[in-house]
Motif scaffolding. Structure first.
Motif, PDB file in Angstrom:
ATOM      1  N   LEU A   5     -18.843  73.941  32.069  1.00  0.00           N
ATOM      2  CA  LEU A   5     -19.251  74.728  33.237  1.00  0.00           C
ATOM      3  C   LEU A   5     -18.039  75.238  34.005  1.00  0.00           C
ATOM      4  O   LEU A   5     -18.014  76.408  34.446  1.00  0.00           O
ATOM      5  CB  LEU A   5     -20.150  73.887  34.145  1.00  0.00           C
ATOM      6  N   TYR A   6     -17.031  74.400  34.169  1.00  0.00           N
ATOM      7  CA  TYR A   6     -15.817  74.807  34.888  1.00  0.00           C
ATOM      8  C   TYR A   6     -15.107  75.944  34.157  1.00  0.00           C
ATOM      9  O   TYR A   6     -14.705  76.945  34.769  1.00  0.00           O
ATOM     10  CB  TYR A   6     -14.879  73.620  35.056  1.00  0.00           C
ATOM     11  N   ASP A   7     -14.961  75.793  32.835  1.00  0.00           N
ATOM     12  CA  ASP A   7     -14.301  76.834  32.038  1.00  0.00           C
ATOM     13  C   ASP A   7     -15.061  78.153  32.109  1.00  0.00           C
ATOM     14  O   ASP A   7     -14.482  79.229  32.295  1.00  0.00           O
ATOM     15  CB  ASP A   7     -14.194  76.386  30.574  1.00  0.00           C
ATOM     16  N   GLY A   8     -16.393  78.058  31.924  1.00  0.00           N
ATOM     17  CA  GLY A   8     -17.200  79.271  31.916  1.00  0.00           C
ATOM     18  C   GLY A   8     -17.209  79.994  33.246  1.00  0.00           C
ATOM     19  O   GLY A   8     -17.207  81.227  33.292  1.00  0.00           O
ATOM     20  N   LEU A   9     -17.196  79.233  34.345  1.00  0.00           N
ATOM     21  CA  LEU A   9     -17.227  79.841  35.677  1.00  0.00           C
ATOM     22  C   LEU A   9     -15.852  80.322  36.135  1.00  0.00           C
ATOM     23  O   LEU A   9     -15.751  81.208  36.993  1.00  0.00           O
ATOM     24  CB  LEU A   9     -17.784  78.835  36.694  1.00  0.00           C
ATOM     25  N   SER A  10     -14.792  79.738  35.553  1.00  0.00           N
ATOM     26  CA  SER A  10     -13.440  80.117  35.980  1.00  0.00           C
ATOM     27  C   SER A  10     -12.930  81.369  35.266  1.00  0.00           C
ATOM     28  O   SER A  10     -11.952  81.975  35.693  1.00  0.00           O
ATOM     29  CB  SER A  10     -12.459  78.962  35.716  1.00  0.00           C
TER      30      SER A  10
ATOM     31  N   GLU B 220      -6.796  81.180  28.390  1.00  0.00           N
ATOM     32  CA  GLU B 220      -6.957  81.304  29.845  1.00  0.00           C
ATOM     33  C   GLU B 220      -7.532  80.043  30.490  1.00  0.00           C
ATOM     34  O   GLU B 220      -7.458  79.882  31.705  1.00  0.00           O
ATOM     35  CB  GLU B 220      -7.873  82.498  30.179  1.00  0.00           C
ATOM     36  N   TYR B 221      -8.122  79.180  29.661  1.00  0.00           N
ATOM     37  CA  TYR B 221      -8.697  77.945  30.211  1.00  0.00           C
ATOM     38  C   TYR B 221      -7.601  76.989  30.655  1.00  0.00           C
ATOM     39  O   TYR B 221      -6.444  77.095  30.225  1.00  0.00           O
ATOM     40  CB  TYR B 221      -9.565  77.238  29.174  1.00  0.00           C
ATOM     41  N   ASN B 222      -7.983  76.036  31.491  1.00  0.00           N
ATOM     42  CA  ASN B 222      -7.084  74.947  31.875  1.00  0.00           C
ATOM     43  C   ASN B 222      -6.925  74.017  30.670  1.00  0.00           C
ATOM     44  O   ASN B 222      -7.800  73.197  30.387  1.00  0.00           O
ATOM     45  CB  ASN B 222      -7.667  74.184  33.072  1.00  0.00           C
TER      46      ASN B 222
ATOM     47  N   LEU C 277      -8.125  66.922  27.670  1.00  0.00           N
ATOM     48  CA  LEU C 277      -8.680  65.652  28.144  1.00  0.00           C
ATOM     49  C   LEU C 277     -10.111  65.478  27.648  1.00  0.00           C
ATOM     50  O   LEU C 277     -10.502  64.389  27.213  1.00  0.00           O
ATOM     51  CB  LEU C 277      -8.643  65.606  29.677  1.00  0.00           C
ATOM     52  N   ALA C 278     -10.886  66.567  27.704  1.00  0.00           N
ATOM     53  CA  ALA C 278     -12.269  66.520  27.220  1.00  0.00           C
ATOM     54  C   ALA C 278     -12.305  66.225  25.726  1.00  0.00           C
ATOM     55  O   ALA C 278     -13.128  65.423  25.251  1.00  0.00           O
ATOM     56  CB  ALA C 278     -12.976  67.841  27.512  1.00  0.00           C
TER      57      ALA C 278
END
Length: 411
Positions: free
Chosen positions: A170-175, A273-275, A281-282
């Motif tokens: 969710l964080y990746d998709g929204l960022s 582009e993702y963190n 970590l995931a």
């Protein structure tokens, strides 16, 4: 003795579980590594067919989970899935379930080896697949020598890793504002109908695998403080599970479309582009899942061949002649068992293929078809015409999906 029969002995509790504890235990059983392949299931089926299959699997397993309690109540002494099978079909029913469970556990173990190998490959790309399988063997085999009571505590790691993955997706998709890999802009090739109808049967097993926890539901039912709340507990469990599954499946497919890989974690590490720290970590947490569950999953298989050996008087007599023989035979046998699992992982290198086989062959039978057959066998003369028609309809649909999914996962 079936695999399910061993659960009460491993988790003997004087105080019974509360309503919330039962929900937690059930969610822990249902939500597993199969969630990684759910986006691929929607990719194979498309939005429309994928949603229909998802709702059917959800409804079928929710219904049969409740039937288990009814079947168990036919004999107050029955406590396990094996007891239920024996009650309905005698010794043959128990033997069939035992064989099915052991085969399923072997397949699950192969999936864990492949998952760990894929995690290593994602974190350290460029190595030979056979070399990575050997590394996985060296990492996983020692867990088979850890006492089962210590391994049972690692189940929390599974829940932690899955919910961490959900948060990362969710964080990746929204960022990320634009496709691919964005929840703000859906992948252009995410289709409503399947792009390849021949791939649709693969989705049956991939989606069904996430809803199979029926082997342990009888134990949870018997362990509840208030068994009358069992049906409500099942409903809450399935609603939470379905929300988590649908979020991952829909988000993953919407973000990557036709580029969705066999494990959604493989997609996450391909987007620069993702963190990357968060994503790695995931992946690490998902890779830890097989390490935590391998020994627990394969333990009943090891126990089975050990019982088989000692049940032979001649072999048992030879083992008892020297104190070193039993530990030596056990150690060699454990290493060979793990080696056999890794060899199967070399022959079946695709996580999606294994999860599809697990879902189509084992999950449909254990969590769908067999409970329906037990219920029909035990209560056929007291069932209404509507209930009988529903049972036969569900059996027909579930059997058709299981056959088509199994054939597709093997070719």
């Amino acid at each position: 003795m079936t695999v399910a029969d061993s659960y009460p002995q491993q988790h003997v509790m004087v105080k019974k579980s509360s309503f919330l504890q039962s929900i937690f235990n059930s969610i822990n059983i249902l939500i597993g590594v199969g969630i990684l392949a759910l986006p691929l299931g929607f990719k194979n089926a498309g939005w429309a067919v994928g949603l229909v299959v998802f709702v059917f699997c959800f409804g079928l397993t929710n219904y049969t989970a409740k039937l288990l309690a009814k079947c168990l109540d036919a004999d107050p002494e029955s406590r396990t899935y094996g007891d239920m099978g024996s009650l309905a079909f005698g010794v043959r029913g128990r033997v069939f379930i035992s064989f099915l469970f052991l085969t399923e556990l072997i397949t699950c173990s192969v999936a864990l080896v492949v998952l760990l190998s894929d995690g290593i490959e994602s974190l350290f790309p460029g190595h030979d697949p056979l070399f990575i399988r050997c590394i996985s063997f060296l990492i996983l085999t020692p867990t088979l020598f850890i006492p089962i009571r210590h391994l049972s505590y690692t189940s929390l790691l599974g829940i932690l890793s899955i919910f961490s993955l959900l948060a990362v997706i969710l964080y990746d998709g929204l960022s990320k504002p634009h496709a691919p890999g964005s929840l703000h802009e859906m992948a252009a090739d995410a289709s409503v109908l399947p792009e390849d109808w021949m791939a649709v049967p693969m989705s049956f097993g991939l989606i069904m695998a996430g809803f199979a926890g029926h082997a342990v539901f009888p134990t949870i039912y018997r362990d509840m403080e208030s068994p009358k709340e069992y049906k409500r507990m099942v409903n809450y469990t399935y609603v939470v599970t379905a929300m988590v599954y649908m979020t991952v499946a829909a988000s993953g497919y919407a973000m990557f479309g036709s580029a969705t890989m066999q494990e959604i974690t493989q997609n996450l590490v391909t987007i620069p582009e993702y963190n990357q720290t968060l994503n790695r970590l995931a992946v690490w947490l998902i890779a830890l899942n097989p390490i935590a569950k391998y020994g627990l999953t394969l333990n009943p298989v090891v126990l089975s061949w050990q019982i088989g050996l000692t049940s032979n008087p001649a072999i048992d007599d030879w083992l008892n002649r020297a104190s070193w023989r039993k530990p030596a035979v056990k150690s060699v046998g454990v290493v060979l068992t793990s080696g056999f699992i890794v060899a199967l992982a070399v022959l079946l290198p695709n996580f999606d293929q294994i999860m599809s086989l697990l879902g189509a062959l084992f999950s449909f039978v254990i969590s769908g078809i067999f409970p329906l057959m037990c219920h029909l066998k035990l209560f056929k003369h007291t069932m209404s015409a509507k209930e009988t028609a529903l049972t036969y309809t569900l059996l027909l649909i579930a059997s058709s999906l299981a056959i088509m999914g199994t054939i597709r996962s093997l070719i």
